[in-house]
Design an enzyme around this catalytic site. Structure first.
Site, PDB file in Angstrom:
ATOM      1  CG  ASP A 237      28.222 143.769  69.377  1.00  0.00           C
ATOM      2  OD1 ASP A 237      27.140 144.003  68.830  1.00  0.00           O
ATOM      3  OD2 ASP A 237      28.434 143.947  70.581  1.00  0.00           O
TER       4      ASP A 237
ATOM      5  CB  ALA B 124      35.921 134.020  67.425  1.00  0.00           C
ATOM      6  CE  LYS B 125      31.826 139.715  67.765  1.00  0.00           C
ATOM      7  NZ  LYS B 125      30.672 139.130  67.074  1.00  0.00           N
ATOM      8  NE  ARG B 126      36.399 130.275  70.010  1.00  0.00           N
ATOM      9  CZ  ARG B 126      35.738 130.303  68.871  1.00  0.00           C
ATOM     10  NH1 ARG B 126      34.521 130.793  68.839  1.00  0.00           N
ATOM     11  NH2 ARG B 126      36.284 129.852  67.752  1.00  0.00           N
TER      12      ARG B 126
END
Ligand code: GLU
Length: 318
Positions: A29, A251-253
């Site tokens: 995403d 980032a996603k994290r």
């Protein structure tokens, strides 16, 4: 179906008006950093009367469903595009034609090195730091045949005659960077990103490339390749990235950083555009509202440090 007698066959194609673009890799995403870059690319293009095209860079990792979600997220924040959406995986013939053109001009060679061998080899004495050391550049026919017989998959590299090339960037000014024997076709037979992007931008009429400034160091290589292929060099604007609170690329994290994450927390697409706009020194709740006030000269030149927990108090926003 048009025939040879169809006069429309003889009409020269009208050149498409120039375009800006956004070229996501469908590996997951889009996060707020990606959405911000896409919004900027759209603002740059639309505020200068350009078309805006989307290209899906799907020669590498592809996560099923990611492309559809990326397109939906862009549409949700008001970043619209001129069809068709182009996919690199549909364009392999175009990249191969460009590689053939370079090969016919004597500008390519097979490289049998593994990644590990390249890392171990010293950089060529006059080459740029980190450049391919040229191990396979001057192999004899016998040596090449021996490598092939070992069953090593060969990549195809550019035989670069220069070691540096200068580009002009709207935000960074003149930028000189290394040009080396860049890979044109990977060992697995897939055309390499640096080649594909150059062919695509030229064929899509993209004369304005707006993207994250992590790609600035690759830009001299791409502009150099364009020159060798007789293609125009686009105008570039490399925009600052979004970083997390430790100064690393977002980032996603890092928390609730995708549109889906934010909607689940109660934000609306308008909230997101408001936050992205604020990070760019602008006020507005929709992409269309930002268009008349967009001025590249006023863009911040530093990264946006984002704390997703403090992104926007939902109650204070539209
Ligand atoms: N697909 C590349 C990425 O997502 C961007 C390529 C480009 O903008 O030239 O990092």
């Amino acid at each position: 179906m048009p025939t040879d007698r169809d006069p429309s066959n003889h009409r020269p194609a009208a050149p498409a008006p120039p375009a800006g673009r956004y070229a996501p890799s469908p590996s997951g995403d889009l996060h707020l950093g990606n959405l911000r870059t896409a919004l900027l690319a759209w603002l740059f293009a639309r505020s200068t009367g350009r078309r805006f095209v989307l290209r899906i860079d799907d020669l590498d990792r592809v996560r099923p469903g990611a492309e559809q979600r990326q397109l939906a997220d862009l549409a949700a924040i008001g970043v619209g595009w001129d069809p068709p959406v182009v996919r690199q995986s549909d364009r392999i013939d175009h990249y191969n034609a460009a590689i053939d053109q370079l090969t016919a001009a004597g500008l390519t060679y097979e490289c049998f090195c593994t990644r590990r061998e390249i890392q171990k080899a010293a950089t060529a004495p006059h080459g740029p730091m980190g450049a391919y050391p040229g191990t396979c550049r001057d192999l004899s026919d016998t040596e090449r045949a021996a490598r092939r017989a070992e069953g090593r998959p060969a990549a195809l590299r550019l035989r670069a005659a220069d070691t540096e090339f200068e580009v002009v960037d709207e935000l960074h000014g003149r930028y000189r960077g290394p040009v080396d024997d860049v890979v044109l076709r990977r060992g697995d037979g897939i055309p390499a990103y640096n080649l594909a992007v150059v062919v695509d931008d030229a064929e899509q009429g993209v004369d304005q490339v707006v993207r994250g400034d992590d790609l600035l160091p690759s830009t001299p290589r791409q502009a150099y390749l364009a020159t060798l292929l007789g293609l125009p060099i686009p105008r570039y604007a490399h925009v600052p990235l979004v970083l997390n609170s430790s100064g690393q690329r977002l980032a996603k994290r890092d928390g609730a950083v995708t549109l889906a994450d934010r909607l689940a927390l109660g934000d609306s697409p308008g909230h997101i555009v408001t936050a992205l706009a604020a990070s760019l020194g602008m006020t507005g709740t929709s992409a269309a509202q930002l268009l008349p006030v967009f001025n590249p000269a006023h863009l911040p030149n530093k990264p946006w440090i984002l704390d997703p927990d403090g992104l926007l108090p939902v109650a204070d926003n539209p």
